[in-house]
Design an enzyme around this catalytic site. Structure first.
Site, PDB file in Angstrom:
ATOM      1  N   CYS A   1      25.052  41.311  32.183  1.00 18.97           N
ATOM      2  CA  CYS A   1      24.828  42.021  33.451  1.00 18.97           C
ATOM      3  C   CYS A   1      23.418  42.582  33.421  1.00 18.97           C
ATOM      4  CB  CYS A   1      25.837  43.147  33.603  1.00 18.97           C
ATOM      5  SG  CYS A   1      25.501  44.210  35.032  1.00 18.97           S
TER       6      CYS A   1
ATOM      7  N   CYS B   1      17.344  56.594  51.540  1.00 25.86           N
ATOM      8  CA  CYS B   1      17.537  55.834  50.294  1.00 25.86           C
ATOM      9  C   CYS B   1      16.488  54.734  50.188  1.00 25.86           C
ATOM     10  CB  CYS B   1      18.946  55.238  50.243  1.00 25.86           C
ATOM     11  SG  CYS B   1      19.279  54.103  51.590  1.00 25.86           S
TER      12      CYS B   1
END
Ligand SMILES: C[S@@+](CC[C@H](N)C(=O)[O-])C[C@H]1O[C@@H](n2cnc3c(N)ncnc32)[C@H](O)[C@@H]1O
Length: 372
Positions: free
Chosen positions: A11, A331
């Site tokens: 990952c 964000c």
């Protein structure tokens, strides 16, 4: 933070994994300041706010792969094969510990994982959210309703194994698309609202409503909004893009009118539940933030917390209107910079990075704007 999944290249989602946390925080702060250098003066910046560097995510979004007897919970690789990440260290420990029970349930209820290559199978994703008191919301994202009866039948066994399960539902995503969930939600528990007690108030989450993924940092962000807006002495507040109402609910005060506007009806239903018993007058409406601002007047404080794309045309309305104080929580510092350029009459007076997403470059920035 060290992560075996990252080190073995299973990952790579956390792009800053392995960088010491104080270094990544300093670099992220510097990067955000650089992106906003033309709009936000140096002396407006406060020290960044950071929570724990690991075990901070209150929500696990797990793509399901493998087989019914050996499901993987994590992500799918480029070939569509499942990669199991159930020990992912950015999830809250209380989330991590329930994942083996969920994998066992997939086997018990014989829910076949969906396979991208053949477009067969049922279970696409498991979405699990944990409240600060340990309660859980569990959602099965399925291709069709084929497995729903079996999930219902075996649910009592899962609830016996996980008494903290508060809300369970199924979401149907028939399309072969790279999205997390579909429109249809089928409740499996009578209870469809999970309380998330924060320091000052409790928000109530329903399955399809957005909530910040880092509870401790969200708590601090809302508290900062309250502190910074104190001097505005606002009597009429708008919380645009309000989601489940985090900012608006925190800004509730005796004698103050707060209106929250949000496009998701589910999120507004959540916000209305949370508003009960709070001081002042609170109203939460389903609608488009820009349209609302174009048709209404009178707010003396406006909070905006848009998706990544920013506020677009709304910036012109805020700039040309009469609001004196704006709190912009973003964000995406790039869209924030563009939006600030469109609001020359509203000057950034204070700004702060809230590290909602350690181990990645993702950031949340709160900026206080005052009319010049
Ligand atoms: C970053 S989230 C805001 C979350 C919320 N303020 C909180 O603190 O949890 C952005 C929200 O904007 C909503 N949204 C997206 N487009 C919108 C629009 N045009 N008008 C109103 N809300 C919108 C989304 O549904 C989402 O809940």
């Amino acid at each position: 933070m060290q992560c075996d999944y990252f080190d073995s290249a299973r990952c790579r989602s956390c792009t800053l994994m392995g960088t010491p946390y104080d270094v990544q925080l300093a670099e992220k702060d510097a990067r955000v300041r650089r992106l906003l250098a033309a709009q936000v003066p140096d002396d407006a910046w406060a020290t960044p706010f950071a929570g724990p560097e690991s075990g901070f995510r209150n929500k696990a979004k797990l793509a399901v792969g493998g087989t019914t007897t050996a499901p993987t919970l994590g992500l799918l690789d480029r070939d569509g094969a499942g990669v199991d990440l159930r020990d992912c260290g950015i999830h809250e420990p209380g989330l991590r510990e329930v994942l083996p029970r969920l994998a066992e349930f997939v086997t018990l209820a014989a829910i076949e994982p969906y396979r991208l290559s053949t477009r067969r199978g049922e279970l696409k994703n498991l979405l699990v959210t944990r409240s600060p008191t340990g309660e859980l919301m569990l959602r099965f994202v399925l291709r069709s309703q084929e497995a729903v009866a079996r999930i219902r039948k075996h649910l009592p066994a899962l609830r016996a194994a996980l008494p903290q399960l508060h809300v369970v539902s199924v979401n149907i995503l028939p399309e072969h698309r790279a999205v997390l969930e579909g429109d249809l939600e089928i409740p499996l528990t009578a209870q469809q609202t999970m309380p998330m007690p924060l320091s000052a108030i409790t928000v109530h989450l329903r399955p399809q409503s957005f909530f910040q993924t880092n509870t401790a940092v969200a708590d601090a962000l809302y508290a900062q909004a309250v502190t910074w807006s104190h001097d505005a002495g606002a009597a009429h507040v708008w919380d645009l893009y309000c989601g489940v109402g985090g900012f608006g609910l925190h800004l509730a005060a005796p004698g103050r009118r707060v209106v929250g506007v949000e496009s998701s009806a589910e999120a507004i239903a959540s916000a209305r539940i949370s508003a009960a018993g709070l001081p002042g007058e609170l109203e939460f409406v389903v609608g488009d933030a820009t349209e609302y601002a174009a048709r209404h007047r009178g707010a003396d404080l406006i909070v905006v917390n848009p998706p990544r794309r920013g506020i677009g045309e709304l910036a012109g309305l805020l700039d040309g209107g009469d609001v004196r104080t704006v709190l912009y929580s973003s964000c995406n510092a790039e869209s924030l910079a563009r939006d600030l350029d469109r609001m020359p009459s509203l000057r950034p007076a204070r700004a702060r990075l809230f590290d909602m997403f350690p181990q990645t470059w993702h950031h949340e920035v709160l900026v206080l704007l005052e009319r010049a």
